[in-house]
Design a protein around this motif. Structure first.
Motif, PDB file in Angstrom:
ATOM      1  N   UNK A  54       0.777  -1.262  -0.129  1.00 39.94           N
ATOM      2  CA  UNK A  54      -0.019  -0.142  -0.093  1.00 39.94           C
ATOM      3  C   UNK A  54       0.739   1.176   0.068  1.00 39.94           C
ATOM      4  N   UNK A  55       1.885   1.230   0.761  1.00 37.92           N
ATOM      5  CA  UNK A  55       2.872   2.304   0.747  1.00 37.92           C
ATOM      6  C   UNK A  55       3.547   2.732  -0.425  1.00 37.92           C
ATOM      7  N   UNK A  56       3.927   1.503  -1.134  1.00 40.19           N
ATOM      8  CA  UNK A  56       4.552   1.641  -2.267  1.00 40.19           C
ATOM      9  C   UNK A  56       3.591   2.104  -3.475  1.00 40.19           C
ATOM     10  N   UNK A  59       3.292   5.874  -2.648  1.00 39.80           N
ATOM     11  CA  UNK A  59       4.509   6.665  -3.041  1.00 39.80           C
ATOM     12  C   UNK A  59       4.884   7.006  -4.572  1.00 39.80           C
ATOM     13  N   UNK A  60       4.346   5.750  -5.282  1.00 39.35           N
ATOM     14  CA  UNK A  60       4.439   5.701  -6.594  1.00 39.35           C
ATOM     15  C   UNK A  60       3.753   6.919  -7.289  1.00 39.35           C
ATOM     16  N   UNK A  61       2.723   7.168  -6.397  1.00 41.09           N
ATOM     17  CA  UNK A  61       1.640   8.349  -7.170  1.00 41.09           C
ATOM     18  C   UNK A  61       1.924   9.553  -6.587  1.00 41.09           C
ATOM     19  N   UNK A  62       3.136   9.626  -5.786  1.00 41.64           N
ATOM     20  CA  UNK A  62       3.671  11.048  -5.246  1.00 41.64           C
ATOM     21  C   UNK A  62       3.283  11.397  -3.915  1.00 41.64           C
ATOM     22  N   UNK A  63       2.737  10.338  -3.165  1.00 35.71           N
ATOM     23  CA  UNK A  63       2.460  10.657  -1.830  1.00 35.71           C
ATOM     24  C   UNK A  63       3.528  10.311  -0.890  1.00 35.71           C
ATOM     25  N   UNK A  64       3.751  11.011   0.265  1.00 29.02           N
ATOM     26  CA  UNK A  64       4.484  10.882   1.290  1.00 29.02           C
ATOM     27  C   UNK A  64       3.592  10.077   2.383  1.00 29.02           C
ATOM     28  N   UNK A  65       3.974   8.988   2.649  1.00 26.42           N
ATOM     29  CA  UNK A  65       3.230   8.211   3.861  1.00 26.42           C
ATOM     30  C   UNK A  65       3.686   8.536   4.824  1.00 26.42           C
ATOM     31  N   UNK A  66       3.160   8.817   6.029  1.00 26.10           N
ATOM     32  CA  UNK A  66       3.428   8.782   7.491  1.00 26.10           C
ATOM     33  C   UNK A  66       2.568   7.811   8.277  1.00 26.10           C
ATOM     34  N   UNK A  67       3.301   7.052   9.179  1.00 24.38           N
ATOM     35  CA  UNK A  67       2.412   5.892   9.995  1.00 24.38           C
ATOM     36  C   UNK A  67       2.749   6.215  11.292  1.00 24.38           C
ATOM     37  N   UNK A  68       1.538   6.166  12.064  1.00 31.63           N
ATOM     38  CA  UNK A  68       1.584   6.173  13.479  1.00 31.63           C
ATOM     39  C   UNK A  68       0.962   5.311  14.021  1.00 31.63           C
ATOM     40  N   UNK A  69       1.343   4.729  15.271  1.00 35.27           N
ATOM     41  CA  UNK A  69       0.553   3.691  15.909  1.00 35.27           C
ATOM     42  C   UNK A  69      -0.370   4.534  16.707  1.00 35.27           C
ATOM     43  N   UNK A  70      -1.422   3.821  16.884  1.00 36.64           N
ATOM     44  CA  UNK A  70      -2.760   4.429  17.652  1.00 36.64           C
ATOM     45  C   UNK A  70      -2.389   4.831  19.062  1.00 36.64           C
ATOM     46  N   UNK A  71      -1.646   4.334  19.570  1.00 35.24           N
ATOM     47  CA  UNK A  71      -0.931   4.719  21.106  1.00 35.24           C
ATOM     48  C   UNK A  71      -0.159   5.776  20.990  1.00 35.24           C
ATOM     49  N   UNK A  72       0.611   6.301  19.762  1.00 36.42           N
ATOM     50  CA  UNK A  72       1.377   7.305  19.754  1.00 36.42           C
ATOM     51  C   UNK A  72       0.408   8.534  19.622  1.00 36.42           C
ATOM     52  N   UNK A  73      -0.632   8.460  19.030  1.00 37.96           N
ATOM     53  CA  UNK A  73      -1.703   9.542  18.798  1.00 37.96           C
ATOM     54  C   UNK A  73      -2.175   9.873  20.155  1.00 37.96           C
ATOM     55  N   UNK A  74      -2.534   8.706  20.807  1.00 39.17           N
ATOM     56  CA  UNK A  74      -3.174   9.076  22.282  1.00 39.17           C
ATOM     57  C   UNK A  74      -2.293   9.461  23.264  1.00 39.17           C
TER      58      UNK A  74
END
Length: 94
Positions: A54-56, A59-74
């Motif tokens: 999914x990330x690949x 990214x192939x379509x020009x997006x930067x993907x940022x991933x965060x764990x739910x616990x980090x957000x909370x």
């Protein structure tokens, strides 16, 4: 008068549940920066290959993907916002 989150993030507008090709991004900002934010719960540990594909794709379509764990957000939302703000202010190399 308070400062909105959009103001904190340089005016970037994120939309929730954005369809991009065969995927639905948790959050996406199409302009001025093409950024996708994915919030990963416990189930993502068992789908690392799917997430990598999914990330690949994104990214192939020009997006930067940022991933965060739910616990980090909370537990550390200030750090999450700072990371997003830094990505918004840093041009993607392409």
């Amino acid at each position: 008068m308070g400062v909105s989150e959009a103001d904190q993030l340089g005016g970037a507008k994120f939309r929730r549940q954005v369809v991009i090709g065969p995927y639905i991004a948790d959050f996406a900002c199409r302009t001025p920066s093409k950024i996708v934010i994915e919030l990963d719960g416990d189930t993502h540990a068992s789908q690392q290959s799917y997430d990598a594909d999914r990330t690949h794709y994104l990214e192939d379509r020009g997006y930067r993907v940022l991933r965060f764990a739910n616990r980090d957000v909370m537990q550390n939302v200030d750090s999450v916002i700072a990371t997003i703000a830094a990505a918004l202010s840093t041009p993607l190399r392409g």
